[in-house]
Design a protein around this motif. Structure first.
Motif: not given
Length: 401
Positions: A339-340, A343, A347, A388-393, A395-396
């Motif tokens: 996920i990271l 992300g 980003f 979106l990239g930050l949200v994924l980072i 969540s990881s």
């Protein structure tokens, strides 16, 4: 939850909010929102990005890398962090509602006073090992303190000459110049040098160090010239920009013998992020060289797209690029999380696409070509990638054990 993980998560939360504010501003170009004031939102976006994301994540990394273990466990660091975050949340709420007014000024002032406490702590507690990274860190902190002189001039400037005055505008530019080029970039390069295990060539470092300090002091004349017509300022900037070029040539020479070994210790994502940061850094030096041409120096601040593009090049490309690299390299972000990795890629894609579009639109204006078709729609869509990239980072980070 250990303090370091909660600190990092908190910094990313601030970054996300700053990005959402930026996204809202791009949304408002297409769909005006009556209940939101664009310039208030702009203040919120820039303050939270600078003071909530960059300042606080640099805080976390300085405490991690430069303060010895027995000292960085002191409760003062944790308290100071959360007090600073409290001032950021105050700005997050106050700026969109009232712009520059009583509460936002209280919270911004609180942030500055807390940053003085941080300077004092770092000065007192950090390793006195006279290493290149240590010396660069201490000089970055001096620049941070210097930058705040600009802020203390704002009150007198408004009360005596008003917000439209050259004095007021120069005070703001003074603050921004030394925050970005003095404090942030040098602190980040100090953290980056700290990642090199081998000895760094002392002679080349010293040349880089002296030249970068001189060029940072001289190039403040560039924004000052926007408000004061004086050719001497142009010549000082030309000198500063050329000295900066020299500084980064020594920076490259100083790291060159170690680059291959350094690269061999990194995983793919970290290499990509560092590559992006270094490319952005050399692009910035290149763009500043373009200001040696008087007509380009003139449009550089008149065409808003160039201004925003340049600020994002510095904040998202150089500063955030190096920060992501250091976090990934030291497994402070869960490096093996898929996920990271997605992300980070999303980003970076958002960053590159928005930058290309900003500069392209700037060139269109420069050549009198008008607007790129679908420009506002495209930049809005590309900006969603950053969020979106930050949200994924994030969540990881949350999922990490």
């Amino acid at each position: 939850m250990n303090s370091q993980k909660s600190w990092i998560l908190c910094c990313f939360f601030n970054f996300l909010i700053a990005c959402v504010f930026g996204l809202l501003m791009r949304f408002m170009y297409l769909f005006p929102l009556d209940f939101l004031n664009y310039s208030f939102l702009l203040h919120a976006h820039s303050h939270v990005a600078m003071l909530g994301w960059v300042y606080l994540i640099v805080y976390v990394l300085i405490v991690h890398f430069f303060i010895p273990k027995e000292k960085n466990q002191k409760p003062i660091y944790n308290r100071l962090f959360w007090l600073t975050e409290f001032s950021v949340i105050g700005m997050m709420i106050a700026f969109p509602i009232q712009g520059y007014a009583l509460f936002s000024i209280i919270f911004s002032t609180m942030h500055i006073l807390l940053s003085y406490v941080f300077c004092r702590l770092v000065w007192k507690d950090s390793l006195r090992d006279k290493s290149p990274s240590q010396r660069l860190l201490l000089v970055s902190i001096l620049f941070m303190i210097l930058s705040t002189c600009g802020v203390w001039c704002l009150g007198p400037a408004v009360s005596t000459l008003g917000k439209q005055s050259a004095f007021y505008q120069i005070a703001i530019q003074f603050f921004l110049h030394f925050q970005f080029n003095g404090w942030f970039i040098l602190a980040i390069l100090a953290l980056f040098l700290k990642q090199f295990q081998n000895k760094i060539d002392e002679v080349k470092f010293k040349k880089f160090y002296v030249l970068i300090i001189i060029s940072t002091l001289l190039t403040v004349s560039f924004p000052v010239r926007w408000f004061i017509e004086n050719d001497v300022l142009s010549y000082i900037n030309v000198l500063g920009v050329l000295i900066q070029l020299g500084a980064f040539i020594y920076f490259y020479k100083m790291l060159q013998p170690q680059i291959n070994y350094f690269k061999s210790t990194l995983d793919k994502s970290t290499k990509v992020v560092y590559g992006l940061a270094l490319c952005s850094l050399f692009l910035k030096v290149g763009i500043q060289l373009l200001t040696l041409f008087p007509n380009l120096a003139e449009v550089s601040h008149q065409i808003r797209n160039f201004v925003i593009g340049f600020i994002h090049l510095t904040t998202l490309g150089i500063i955030t690029g190096f920060l992501f690299g250091i976090l990934l390299q030291n497994k402070m972000l869960s490096a093996d999380s898929s996920i990271l990795k997605i992300g980070v890629k999303v980003f970076i894609l958002g960053y590159i696409l928005t930058e290309v579009l900003l500069f392209l639109q700037g060139w269109f204006f420069f050549f009198g070509e008008g607007s790129i078709p679908g420009y506002f729609q495209s930049i809005l869509i590309f900006s969603i990638l950053l969020v979106l990239g930050l949200v994924l980072i994030m969540s990881s980070i949350i999922k990490r054990k």
